[in-house]
Motif scaffolding. Structure first.
Motif, PDB file in Angstrom:
ATOM      1  N   SER A 149      37.038 -34.347  38.018  1.00 38.99           N
ATOM      2  CA  SER A 149      36.189 -35.525  37.790  1.00 38.99           C
ATOM      3  C   SER A 149      34.883 -35.444  38.565  1.00 38.99           C
ATOM      4  N   LYS A 150      34.849 -34.596  39.583  1.00 38.13           N
ATOM      5  CA  LYS A 150      33.622 -34.431  40.379  1.00 38.13           C
ATOM      6  C   LYS A 150      32.587 -33.573  39.653  1.00 38.13           C
ATOM      7  N   GLN A 151      33.002 -32.996  38.525  1.00 33.31           N
ATOM      8  CA  GLN A 151      32.107 -32.188  37.694  1.00 33.31           C
ATOM      9  C   GLN A 151      31.280 -33.160  36.860  1.00 33.31           C
ATOM     10  N   THR A 152      30.179 -33.620  37.411  1.00 32.37           N
ATOM     11  CA  THR A 152      29.499 -34.800  36.852  1.00 32.37           C
ATOM     12  C   THR A 152      28.404 -34.502  35.833  1.00 32.37           C
ATOM     13  N   ASN A 153      28.015 -33.251  35.625  1.00 30.24           N
ATOM     14  CA  ASN A 153      26.944 -32.965  34.671  1.00 30.24           C
ATOM     15  C   ASN A 153      27.468 -33.062  33.245  1.00 30.24           C
ATOM     16  N   ARG A 154      27.110 -34.122  32.554  1.00 28.30           N
ATOM     17  CA  ARG A 154      27.620 -34.340  31.203  1.00 28.30           C
ATOM     18  C   ARG A 154      26.671 -33.828  30.133  1.00 28.30           C
ATOM     19  N   ASN A 155      25.484 -33.421  30.521  1.00 26.91           N
ATOM     20  CA  ASN A 155      24.518 -32.922  29.532  1.00 26.91           C
ATOM     21  C   ASN A 155      24.663 -31.405  29.410  1.00 26.91           C
ATOM     22  N   LEU A 156      25.512 -30.991  28.493  1.00 22.77           N
ATOM     23  CA  LEU A 156      25.858 -29.578  28.359  1.00 22.77           C
ATOM     24  C   LEU A 156      24.957 -28.863  27.361  1.00 22.77           C
TER      25      LEU A 156
END
Length: 368
Positions: free
Chosen positions: A327-334
């Motif tokens: 959940s700490k993987q916060t970059n949602r713009n892939l």
């Protein structure tokens, strides 16, 4: 060209139904006409969509009460409607469809593998392993949703992988939608864990609830959304009530706004016992969601670094730790281009399927 899709049902959040509808929406209906034959009728908005587009829907009569009547109905439809292709997305139940398709001289008979296991229970697996070769015998073309699903069912035979492609534009992450929806659903300050899929044994819902109950001990501000319905609806809801976490678990049912609900989630959770290649796994990646997935799900699904696999025999604590870590993987713009290049863009995939249908018709006609 007339094509008949045989599917279990058209329930929203059912993987095979989602796959079929994604292709149906994007097929050139001037060139390829698609009808649907359902094993069971379950209420869904897809019915109106299909009928308004000119498609027909047939529903199998209750074969448990009158097997002869059910078989006669299949024979009658296949004889009268004169489809060029039957695209059968059920394996064991596909036997009568493929048998009568051959009897009525439907030239292309496709059997499509969507799974990597035939059943959850041993006795059903034994039964299905006896039945599936019969379906394969009456088919003359094999498709699969992934290499893992194809190798499982067709064991070295030639098959074509047809990706569970989607409309990428509908699922791309949007911060404004996330903020608006979280406010509307009153989860602005919550940690939202979500699962999209049928409430059935395959999706491992009781285990999922156990993991979430353990997560609540670490983060009492967490909520769990289960999107989809299924045969275990009452059983799982009773279990949630029995262990006293009903205020934190929300069964959202069959939704037409799943693409937006992904935006509001923090982690997508797929602890399935087995999968061919879940449509939700592709949708979640396009939405930029961190995903925790059981390692029984094909690794072909992993296109981005947002997917993490874990074995089902790990402890509940270990599953919770993985949820927290990912959940700490916060970059949602892939980089959406990765998904397009991997073949999951629906328009390009639909063209590939259309071309395949045409090639099959030509090759079988020439071979006569």
């Amino acid at each position: 060209m007339k094509v008949l899709y045989v599917v279990p049902n058209l329930r929203i959040a059912h993987g095979v139904a989602s796959y079929a509808m994604n292709y149906y929406r994007n097929i050139d209906k001037e060139k390829i006409h698609i009808d649907f034959f359902l094993l069971k009728s379950i209420e869904t908005p897809y019915y109106d969509e299909i009928k308004n587009s000119g498609g027909k829907i047939y529903v199998l009569p209750d074969y448990k009460s009158n097997l002869k009547k059910a078989f006669k109905y299949i024979d009658c439809i296949l004889k009268e409607e004169k489809h060029d292709i039957i695209h059968c997305n059920v394996v064991n139940s596909g036997i009568p469809f493929l048998y009568y398709a051959k009897k009525n001289k439907i030239p292309v008979r496709i059997l499509h593998s969507h799974g990597t296991k035939s059943a959850e229970k041993k006795w059903k697996e034994i039964r299905n392993n006896i039945l599936s070769p019969i379906s394969k015998h009456y088919a003359n073309t094999y498709f699969a949703c992934s290499k893992m699903a194809g190798d499982y069912l067709f064991k070295g035979k030639s098959y074509t992988v047809i990706n569970n492609a989607i409309d990428i534009e509908r699922f791309i992450y949007n911060q404004d939608i996330r903020d608006s929806l979280r406010k509307e659903l009153k989860v602005e300050d919550k940690f939202v864990l979500g699962t999209v899929g049928r409430l059935c044994e395959q999706k491992n819902p009781k285990f999922a609830i156990k993991v979430f109950a353990e997560l609540l001990k670490t983060n009492p501000n967490a909520v769990y959304w289960w999107i989809g319905t299924g045969p275990l609806d009452n059983k799982i809801k009773d279990y949630v009530h029995r262990i006293g976490i009903e205020k934190s678990v929300f069964f959202l049912g069959n939704r037409t706004d799943v693409n937006q609900l992904y935006q509001a989630m923090d982690v997508l959770f797929l602890p399935s016992l087995y999968e061919g290649l879940p449509v939700a796994g592709i949708e979640g990646q396009i939405s930029g969601l961190p995903m925790l997935v059981s390692d029984t799900v094909t690794h072909e699904m992993k296109i981005t670094d947002n997917v993490r696999y874990i074995t089902l025999d790990k402890s509940l604590d270990e599953w919770v730790n993985e949820i927290i870590n990912i959940s700490k993987q916060t970059n949602r713009n892939l980089d959406i281009q990765k998904l397009i290049e991997a073949g999951y863009e629906i328009k390009a995939s639909t063209q590939k399927l259309s071309d395949k249908y045409c090639d099959l018709i030509k090759s079988i006609t020439i071979g006569r």
